[in-house]
Design a protein around this motif. Sequence first.
Motif, PDB file in Angstrom:
ATOM      1  N   GLN A  49       0.832  -1.204   0.000  1.00 43.14           N
ATOM      2  CA  GLN A  49       0.000   0.000   0.000  1.00 43.14           C
ATOM      3  C   GLN A  49       0.869   1.257   0.000  1.00 43.14           C
ATOM      4  O   GLN A  49       1.985   1.264   0.525  1.00 43.14           O
ATOM      5  CB  GLN A  49      -0.917   0.019   1.233  1.00 43.14           C
ATOM      6  N   SER A  50       0.348   2.315  -0.574  1.00 47.01           N
ATOM      7  CA  SER A  50       1.080   3.583  -0.602  1.00 47.01           C
ATOM      8  C   SER A  50       1.221   4.127   0.814  1.00 47.01           C
ATOM      9  O   SER A  50       0.400   3.848   1.693  1.00 47.01           O
ATOM     10  CB  SER A  50       0.354   4.599  -1.482  1.00 47.01           C
ATOM     11  N   ASN A  52       1.509   6.890   3.981  1.00 46.18           N
ATOM     12  CA  ASN A  52       0.812   8.105   4.388  1.00 46.18           C
ATOM     13  C   ASN A  52       1.734   9.305   4.226  1.00 46.18           C
ATOM     14  O   ASN A  52       2.923   9.167   3.931  1.00 46.18           O
ATOM     15  CB  ASN A  52       0.309   7.988   5.835  1.00 46.18           C
ATOM     16  N   THR A 280      -1.769   0.201   8.805  1.00 46.29           N
ATOM     17  CA  THR A 280      -2.145  -0.096   7.425  1.00 46.29           C
ATOM     18  C   THR A 280      -3.578  -0.603   7.357  1.00 46.29           C
ATOM     19  O   THR A 280      -4.356  -0.208   6.474  1.00 46.29           O
ATOM     20  CB  THR A 280      -1.183  -1.134   6.826  1.00 46.29           C
ATOM     21  N   HIS A 285      -2.925   2.939   4.774  1.00 45.83           N
ATOM     22  CA  HIS A 285      -1.573   3.348   4.402  1.00 45.83           C
ATOM     23  C   HIS A 285      -0.623   3.035   5.554  1.00 45.83           C
ATOM     24  O   HIS A 285      -0.962   3.285   6.715  1.00 45.83           O
ATOM     25  CB  HIS A 285      -1.499   4.853   4.115  1.00 45.83           C
TER      26      HIS A 285
END
Length: 700
Positions: A49-50, A52, A280, A285
């Motif tokens: 995941q990208s 934050n 996450t 994120h």
Amino acid sequence: MVISRRAALAGLVAGSAALAAGCSGGGGSGKPKASPSVPIRAVDPRATQSFNNAKASLLLQVMAHPDDDLYFMNPDAEHIVHAGVPVVSVYVTAGEAVGQNWIEGMPKGKPDKAAYSSARHQGLRQAYAEMLGLDRFAPWKKSVLDLGGGVKAETNELVNGARKAQLVFLNIAMLSAGDMRLPLLWERPAGAMQSLVATGSPCTTSSTYRHDTLVDTLATLMDRFKPTVVHTMDPDPDYQVHDATHPKDNDYGACSDHRDHTPTALFTWKALSQWVADSTERDGHPPRFVTTAFRGYYNQRWPHNLPPEVVEQKHRLVEAYGGDPSWDCDNPAGCGDYGQGGDRPMKNRKGWIRSTHYRYEGPAAAPGTDKAGRLEAYGVLGTQAVRWAETSPGSGRWGEPQNLGGGPLAPALASVRDSEGRRLLFALRFSALEGRGRPDTREIVVLEQRSPDGPFKAWQGLGNPEHRPDRGRRVGMPAAVAGPDGRVHLFVRNAGKGVSSRVREADGSWGKWQSLHGQEIQDGLTAVLDAEQRVHVFGTGRDTVHHWAQDAPGQPVRHQPLKGLPQPGGLPGAALGGDGELAVVYRGPAAEQPTVHRLTPGSESVASTELHDFAGYGPLAAHPLAVRGAGDAVMVLGRAVNGEIQLTDASGDSETVRADAKLVPVGTAAMAMDAGHRLCVAGMSPDASPWLWRPEVPHS
């Protein structure tokens, strides 16, 4: 009968289960009964995941005892704080020991653990006040943190303009009821410890900590403060032979560290993984942060690596922490940890103050270029591998980080391109970090592109050169080099302090782990190719820089000692010069100025040049620089005495170039050439983002 150090180490490790358990974080006799199988909230290696967006920079440090930060994490921490980054320092134990705060000349009173703990807290307030630029007796705001689960902790806050420090005292008694200590809390499912109420503390209740309680508490602190930089202790310290040359002193079991340092680091890394996993799942994120782990009593076992000026910087704060019984600090329980006051740390033969070592050596951001001519950098963010790329060639601006997963990973990657142009990333993974009688394992992993600048394959485990899990935890960070024949050579320091290697063949298959022998080197290997495309590996030993090389391209790499290289104090950088010589640069013990040693492969001659205008400390990097109309120059990169990044020519004929003071490095910076053949330097900032410096150098 004479027994070699290698044989002594093997016998020590194999023959004492209790000592090995002590290194692992456990202790006592017998193997602890494993806890029931319960889900471990940890980073998923497949998660990508990208990240934050970090709202503000913050340094979070987790230590076992008051003073661990001052001895082992400085000067790095002080440089970050001086850049205006707030610091939160968490102390897991009360540090009360036997309750005696005594130096020669004082009357000996009865042991008072609560008072000694309070005096050490006061010492920290004195040290951090000086770090913030205030009077050492500046008043602090004291209060109590409610950390959930019935846990409460004292916290102290102090602000001076942009500089802010917050101290959090979990204050777990070093020896709790039932002879429980931190190593047992890590290993035993049913263990419990209690906090100690320090004299004069606003926190007047004792909290109970079980294994999960401490993990949850540390993860809660991470989520509350949302650090962008995390400093930890060493979760996997070296094995150490104890003999006349290396007396045991304060080491625990068969390892070179204190009994509380190792489990504190293990709890911290487990909490980091849990925090990333929980954040996450909750936010979609992972948090954006970088991590640096620091060695502890390892400092005693190797030549000192800090020059006098930097040692004095550390001593100034340790001296304030140590205090003196004559001081008027408004804390009736004591004005510091008196045994650490005055010049005692400087006279201590153990020399803890005279070195600072990273547990996981390597560049925080490893730079390179892609086919489009953009700079790219690879590192570890939120314990996961990450890639940054320039927004366009030469823009000097990094795009958003691409999460490559693989976590939880140690803080640095080794990055190479093979002969076909495919990128390979090597990392050290915490493959199991569980405690409570369950596995704690490490493995080397690789991420490889399917085609040049194409998508990456799945992470592949390469195992560990050590067959026993406890030995496998001692392996070092991977170093790699790619040859023109399609092979990729991977090297790691093993538990015996020698070098082990695996080779990826041109068809992509991996050979087995092989020992290259050699012994007694530090972690932080450097691998390069010479003009004949032979592989060379350099490692810092106690007496000289050790060397492994091929006799010819395609031949096995073997241990080939060199003559004429003096005793090193720091890690070496190495690069190929335009004249076909290999330039190896490092500092001697406690030296400010490094020396460049030029070696001609196949010859025993060594020509040395001291870099007189390059005073500094820490790891050095070397990189070739193409010079129009001449052979390649070799550039040397490192930190100045004040922590700033500096660059010079290995010839010693050019002036040193300094980066803008606003580029505050976290960990180690590295060099690469961009598509325009211009030298670039990449590093990590305290806000967990990479920075880029294109210096004006004499040859550009």
